[in-house]
Design a protein around this motif. Structure first.
Motif, PDB file in Angstrom:
ATOM      1  N   TYR A  70       0.843  -0.830   0.495  1.00  0.00           N
ATOM      2  CA  TYR A  70      -0.274  -0.408   0.083  1.00  0.00           C
ATOM      3  C   TYR A  70       0.549   1.527   0.220  1.00  0.00           C
ATOM      4  O   TYR A  70       2.238   1.409   0.204  1.00  0.00           O
ATOM      5  CB  TYR A  70      -1.568  -0.017   0.943  1.00  0.00           C
ATOM      6  CG  TYR A  70      -0.300  -0.864   2.462  1.00  0.00           C
ATOM      7  CD1 TYR A  70      -0.737  -1.900   3.104  1.00  0.00           C
ATOM      8  CD2 TYR A  70       0.453   0.160   3.730  1.00  0.00           C
ATOM      9  CE1 TYR A  70      -0.556  -2.336   3.857  1.00  0.00           C
ATOM     10  CE2 TYR A  70       0.865  -0.282   4.558  1.00  0.00           C
ATOM     11  CZ  TYR A  70       0.616  -1.580   4.936  1.00  0.00           C
ATOM     12  OH  TYR A  70       0.831  -1.949   5.722  1.00  0.00           O
ATOM     13  N   THR A 129      -6.660   3.279  15.409  1.00  0.00           N
ATOM     14  CA  THR A 129      -7.953   2.567  14.756  1.00  0.00           C
ATOM     15  C   THR A 129      -8.691   3.411  13.834  1.00  0.00           C
ATOM     16  O   THR A 129      -8.528   2.654  12.879  1.00  0.00           O
ATOM     17  CB  THR A 129      -8.991   3.067  15.961  1.00  0.00           C
ATOM     18  OG1 THR A 129      -8.856   2.470  17.083  1.00  0.00           O
ATOM     19  CG2 THR A 129     -10.619   2.033  15.152  1.00  0.00           C
ATOM     20  N   LYS A 130      -8.699   3.958  13.093  1.00  0.00           N
ATOM     21  CA  LYS A 130      -8.415   5.536  12.159  1.00  0.00           C
ATOM     22  C   LYS A 130      -7.500   4.798  11.379  1.00  0.00           C
ATOM     23  O   LYS A 130      -8.345   4.543  10.322  1.00  0.00           O
ATOM     24  CB  LYS A 130      -8.341   6.739  12.418  1.00  0.00           C
ATOM     25  CG  LYS A 130      -9.005   7.342  10.681  1.00  0.00           C
ATOM     26  CD  LYS A 130      -9.233   8.676  11.288  1.00  0.00           C
ATOM     27  CE  LYS A 130      -9.053   9.367  10.282  1.00  0.00           C
ATOM     28  NZ  LYS A 130      -8.945   9.561   9.168  1.00  0.00           N
ATOM     29  N   PHE A 132      -6.499   1.902  11.111  1.00  0.00           N
ATOM     30  CA  PHE A 132      -6.644   0.176  10.829  1.00  0.00           C
ATOM     31  C   PHE A 132      -8.081   0.410   9.553  1.00  0.00           C
ATOM     32  O   PHE A 132      -8.208  -0.222   8.375  1.00  0.00           O
ATOM     33  CB  PHE A 132      -7.023  -0.496  11.618  1.00  0.00           C
ATOM     34  CG  PHE A 132      -8.057  -1.308  11.876  1.00  0.00           C
ATOM     35  CD1 PHE A 132      -7.693  -2.253  11.280  1.00  0.00           C
ATOM     36  CD2 PHE A 132      -9.496  -1.171  12.101  1.00  0.00           C
ATOM     37  CE1 PHE A 132      -8.532  -4.122  11.360  1.00  0.00           C
ATOM     38  CE2 PHE A 132     -10.354  -2.763  12.384  1.00  0.00           C
ATOM     39  CZ  PHE A 132      -9.439  -3.504  11.467  1.00  0.00           C
ATOM     40  N   LEU A 133      -9.101   1.415  10.616  1.00  0.00           N
ATOM     41  CA  LEU A 133      -9.794   1.113   9.077  1.00  0.00           C
ATOM     42  C   LEU A 133      -9.785   1.460   7.656  1.00  0.00           C
ATOM     43  O   LEU A 133     -10.689   1.330   6.935  1.00  0.00           O
ATOM     44  CB  LEU A 133     -11.326   2.515  10.180  1.00  0.00           C
ATOM     45  CG  LEU A 133     -11.544   1.984  11.195  1.00  0.00           C
ATOM     46  CD1 LEU A 133     -12.846   2.770  11.671  1.00  0.00           C
ATOM     47  CD2 LEU A 133     -12.882   0.603  10.842  1.00  0.00           C
ATOM     48  N   LYS A 135      -7.418   1.737   6.289  1.00  0.00           N
ATOM     49  CA  LYS A 135      -6.556   0.360   4.866  1.00  0.00           C
ATOM     50  C   LYS A 135      -7.615  -0.992   5.136  1.00  0.00           C
ATOM     51  O   LYS A 135      -7.777  -1.341   3.685  1.00  0.00           O
ATOM     52  CB  LYS A 135      -5.385  -0.145   6.583  1.00  0.00           C
ATOM     53  CG  LYS A 135      -4.692  -0.991   5.523  1.00  0.00           C
ATOM     54  CD  LYS A 135      -2.700   0.163   5.587  1.00  0.00           C
ATOM     55  CE  LYS A 135      -2.763   1.129   5.997  1.00  0.00           C
ATOM     56  NZ  LYS A 135      -1.458   1.319   6.893  1.00  0.00           N
ATOM     57  N   VAL A 136      -8.287  -0.564   5.792  1.00  0.00           N
ATOM     58  CA  VAL A 136      -9.055  -2.710   5.604  1.00  0.00           C
ATOM     59  C   VAL A 136      -9.721  -1.791   4.662  1.00  0.00           C
ATOM     60  O   VAL A 136     -10.003  -2.505   3.714  1.00  0.00           O
ATOM     61  CB  VAL A 136      -9.599  -2.861   6.725  1.00  0.00           C
ATOM     62  CG1 VAL A 136     -10.773  -3.800   7.162  1.00  0.00           C
ATOM     63  CG2 VAL A 136      -8.367  -3.956   7.205  1.00  0.00           C
ATOM     64  N   ASN A 137     -10.596  -0.679   4.871  1.00  0.00           N
ATOM     65  CA  ASN A 137     -12.034  -0.356   3.954  1.00  0.00           C
ATOM     66  C   ASN A 137     -11.009  -0.480   2.576  1.00  0.00           C
ATOM     67  O   ASN A 137     -12.289   0.099   1.575  1.00  0.00           O
ATOM     68  CB  ASN A 137     -12.950   1.049   4.752  1.00  0.00           C
ATOM     69  CG  ASN A 137     -13.525   0.394   6.104  1.00  0.00           C
ATOM     70  OD1 ASN A 137     -13.689  -0.917   6.214  1.00  0.00           O
ATOM     71  ND2 ASN A 137     -13.637   1.394   6.675  1.00  0.00           N
ATOM     72  N   ILE A 139      -8.631  -1.469   0.814  1.00  0.00           N
ATOM     73  CA  ILE A 139      -8.062  -3.092   0.631  1.00  0.00           C
ATOM     74  C   ILE A 139      -9.307  -4.079   0.222  1.00  0.00           C
ATOM     75  O   ILE A 139      -9.192  -4.367  -0.763  1.00  0.00           O
ATOM     76  CB  ILE A 139      -7.182  -3.635   1.513  1.00  0.00           C
ATOM     77  CG1 ILE A 139      -5.922  -2.621   1.606  1.00  0.00           C
ATOM     78  CG2 ILE A 139      -6.830  -4.646   0.346  1.00  0.00           C
ATOM     79  CD1 ILE A 139      -4.901  -2.891   2.634  1.00  0.00           C
ATOM     80  N   SER A 140     -10.343  -4.292   1.287  1.00  0.00           N
ATOM     81  CA  SER A 140     -11.218  -5.444   1.469  1.00  0.00           C
ATOM     82  C   SER A 140     -11.825  -5.696   0.207  1.00  0.00           C
ATOM     83  O   SER A 140     -12.742  -6.052  -0.463  1.00  0.00           O
ATOM     84  CB  SER A 140     -11.900  -5.471   2.567  1.00  0.00           C
ATOM     85  OG  SER A 140     -12.942  -5.628   3.228  1.00  0.00           O
ATOM     86  N   PRO A 141     -12.152  -3.710   0.180  1.00  0.00           N
ATOM     87  CA  PRO A 141     -13.711  -4.168  -1.415  1.00  0.00           C
ATOM     88  C   PRO A 141     -12.785  -4.415  -2.634  1.00  0.00           C
ATOM     89  O   PRO A 141     -13.473  -5.042  -3.459  1.00  0.00           O
ATOM     90  CB  PRO A 141     -14.208  -2.863  -1.821  1.00  0.00           C
ATOM     91  CG  PRO A 141     -13.765  -1.955  -0.690  1.00  0.00           C
ATOM     92  CD  PRO A 141     -12.438  -2.626   0.350  1.00  0.00           C
ATOM     93  N   MET A 142     -11.048  -4.370  -3.074  1.00  0.00           N
ATOM     94  CA  MET A 142     -11.165  -4.745  -3.854  1.00  0.00           C
ATOM     95  C   MET A 142     -10.921  -5.776  -4.534  1.00  0.00           C
ATOM     96  O   MET A 142     -10.974  -6.267  -5.882  1.00  0.00           O
ATOM     97  CB  MET A 142      -9.386  -3.979  -4.151  1.00  0.00           C
ATOM     98  CG  MET A 142      -9.291  -2.804  -3.656  1.00  0.00           C
ATOM     99  SD  MET A 142      -7.735  -1.959  -3.717  1.00  0.00           S
ATOM    100  CE  MET A 142      -7.270  -2.438  -5.416  1.00  0.00           C
ATOM    101  N   LEU A 143     -11.183  -6.624  -3.682  1.00  0.00           N
ATOM    102  CA  LEU A 143     -11.003  -8.916  -3.889  1.00  0.00           C
ATOM    103  C   LEU A 143     -11.765  -8.329  -5.033  1.00  0.00           C
ATOM    104  O   LEU A 143     -12.200  -9.222  -5.841  1.00  0.00           O
ATOM    105  CB  LEU A 143     -10.981  -9.402  -2.700  1.00  0.00           C
ATOM    106  CG  LEU A 143      -9.500  -9.644  -2.413  1.00  0.00           C
ATOM    107  CD1 LEU A 143      -9.677 -10.904  -1.308  1.00  0.00           C
ATOM    108  CD2 LEU A 143      -9.247 -10.247  -4.011  1.00  0.00           C
ATOM    109  N   ALA A 144     -13.617  -8.116  -4.637  1.00  0.00           N
ATOM    110  CA  ALA A 144     -14.446  -8.256  -5.063  1.00  0.00           C
ATOM    111  C   ALA A 144     -14.970  -7.976  -6.143  1.00  0.00           C
ATOM    112  O   ALA A 144     -15.661  -7.599  -7.443  1.00  0.00           O
ATOM    113  CB  ALA A 144     -15.775  -7.872  -4.026  1.00  0.00           C
ATOM    114  N   ARG A 150     -11.104  -0.814  -9.819  1.00  0.00           N
ATOM    115  CA  ARG A 150      -9.665  -1.032  -9.102  1.00  0.00           C
ATOM    116  C   ARG A 150      -8.843   0.413  -9.488  1.00  0.00           C
ATOM    117  O   ARG A 150      -8.524   0.769  -8.461  1.00  0.00           O
ATOM    118  CB  ARG A 150      -8.997  -2.434  -9.356  1.00  0.00           C
ATOM    119  CG  ARG A 150      -9.702  -3.547  -8.077  1.00  0.00           C
ATOM    120  CD  ARG A 150      -8.707  -4.692  -7.056  1.00  0.00           C
ATOM    121  NE  ARG A 150      -7.915  -5.009  -8.600  1.00  0.00           N
ATOM    122  CZ  ARG A 150      -7.672  -6.371  -8.737  1.00  0.00           C
ATOM    123  NH1 ARG A 150      -8.953  -7.024  -9.154  1.00  0.00           N
ATOM    124  NH2 ARG A 150      -7.084  -6.990  -9.393  1.00  0.00           N
TER     125      ARG A 150
END
Lengths: 189, 189
Positions: A70, A129-130, A132-133, A135-137, A139-144, A150
Motif C-alpha cells: 500500500y 483505529t482510524k 486500521f479502518l 486501510k481495511v476499508n 483494501i477489502s472491497p478490492m478483491l470483489a 480497482r
DNA sequence: TTCACTTTTTACCATTTGGTAAATGTTTTG
DNA sequence: CAAAACATTTACCAAATGGTAAAAAGTGAA
C-alpha cells in the motif's frame, strides 16, 4: 511539525508543555525519491508521520517479484507495525515514492511520551483505529472488483499520484501485471 | 469467560477485583447459525469476544450481491468498528456462520472499565494492533494471488470451516463467483 | 416417501488477465 | 550528443474467470 500537532489536537487537548515535550522528542527528516524509511531484515524502531510526499510499503513475493502492499501519503503515520510491535526483523521495506518530509519518533522517545502524557495511549488508540479502518476499508472491497474498477478507485484516492509513480508499483498494488495495467489505461482513455 | 480473562492476562496482569469488575460488566450470549450480532442500518454499541464458533462480516455491493468481507473465529474480538467508533449507522452486518457463544460488552460498560482499570487503554491498544495486523496480513497478499491460491490459503486458515459453510459465503470472500470456486474445488481434489 | 426448495456442479462461450517477447519511449550517464 | 539502462506499450496466444442457464445433489417439511 505543525501538521502533526494539529492532528494530535483533534483527538485530545494538549498543554504547551506537552507539545514542547513532543517537539523535543522528534526529528524532522527529509528523504529523496527511492530512499528507504525502513528495510527488510532490520527491526523497526522508528515511527514516522508524513508531512510531505508519498511512501510505499513493499515486499518480495516467493517468485521474487516486488509487490507494493500500500501507499502512505501526507498526514498519516508510517511504521512497519509488525516489526515495530513485536521487535522482529521485518519482511518488508518502506520506500519514498516521491521526495518526502516526515517527523520521526524513536521507540524510546515514544515510550517516554506515553509515560509522561496522561491519556497518550487513548490518543494512539484512536489513531491506530482510524488507520486500521482506512486501510481495511480500502483494501477489502478490492478483491470483489475487476482490475479496471480497482484502477479507477486508485485514481479517486490518489489522483495526483497515478501518473507520477512507476507503472510497476501501481500494477503490483492492484494485483495485476504491468502489461494488464497498461492495457487498462489505454482502454479507459 | 475464562478464555477472555486468559487472553487479557497475556497483555497485562490484573487483580482479582479487576477481573471481577470485567466479569460483572459482561454478558454471555449464545446465537444460532444465521443469527445476527449486528445489523446494517443500526449503530453498533456492543463489542463481542468469540469463545465458540465463527462469524462473518458482510455487506451488500452496489449490484445487490452479498459479499463476505471476512470471518472471525474463536478468541477474537468482534465489533463493527466503523460504526462503533464513530457512532454512525453501519453499512454492514455481522452474522453467525455456526452456532456461537460470545462474551458481550456494552459500550457504556467498556467506558467504565477503561476509566477504572489503569492501563486498560494500553491493553486495548495492543489487542487492536494485533487484530489489525492479522487482518491486513491476511487480506493484503490475496490480491497478488490467483483464486486457487487464495482458496488454498483459506483452507490453511480455517481447515474445518471450508466444507461447513455455504459456498457462496466463501466465494464472495475470495472475490470469485460460486461457479469458479466449485470448479477450483474440483480441480484440486 | 415425495415434493418443494436450496445449494452445488457442470457446460458453454465471452471476457479478462497472464506470460513471453519485441518494439517503442524515456531517463540517465558518460 | 550518443549509448546504455530502464519504463511503457503493443502483440500474440494460453489460461483463468465471469455470466447465463440447466442439471444434479442435498435438505427439510408435509
Amino acid at each position: 511539525m505543525q501538521q502533526l500537532i494539529e492532528l494530535l489536537l483533534q483527538y485530545s487537548p494538549l498543554t504547551k508543555q506537552q507539545i514542547e515535550l513532543i517537539g523535543s522528542k522528534t526529528e524532522i527528516r527529509k528523504l529523496k525519491t527511492g530512499d528507504y524509511f525502513s528495510e527488510a531484515g532490520r527491526t523497526a524502531n522508528e515511527v514516522g508521520f508524513v508531512t510531505q510526499g508519498i511512501f510505499r510499503v513493499c515486499y518480495y513475493s516467493k517468485d521474487g517479484n516486488e509487490i507494493t502492499r500500500y501507499f502512505i501519503d501526507e498526514n498519516n503515520f508510517l511504521v512497519d507495525l509488525n516489526s515495530y510491535t513485536y521487535q522482529i526483523p521485518s519482511s518488508e521495506y518502506i520506500q519514498a515514492v516521491t521526495d518526502v518530509e516526515l517527523v520521526v519518533f524513536k521507540r524510546k522517545d515514544l515510550t517516554d511520551i506515553a509515560n509522561t502524557i496522561v491519556g497518550w495511549d487513548k490518543i494512539t488508540n484512536q489513531i491506530t483505529t482510524k488507520a486500521f479502518l482506512d486501510k481495511v476499508n480500502r483494501i477489502s472491497p478490492m478483491l470483489a472488483e475487476d482490475a479496471t474498477t480497482r484502477y479507477k478507485k486508485f485514481l479517486d484516492q490518489f489522483p495526483k499520484l497515478a501518473l507520477r509513480i512507476p507503472l510497476s508499483y501501481l500494477a503490483s498494488y492492484l494485483g495485476i501485471t504491468q502489461q494488464s495495467l497498461s492495457r487498462i489505461r489505454k482502454n479507459i482513455s
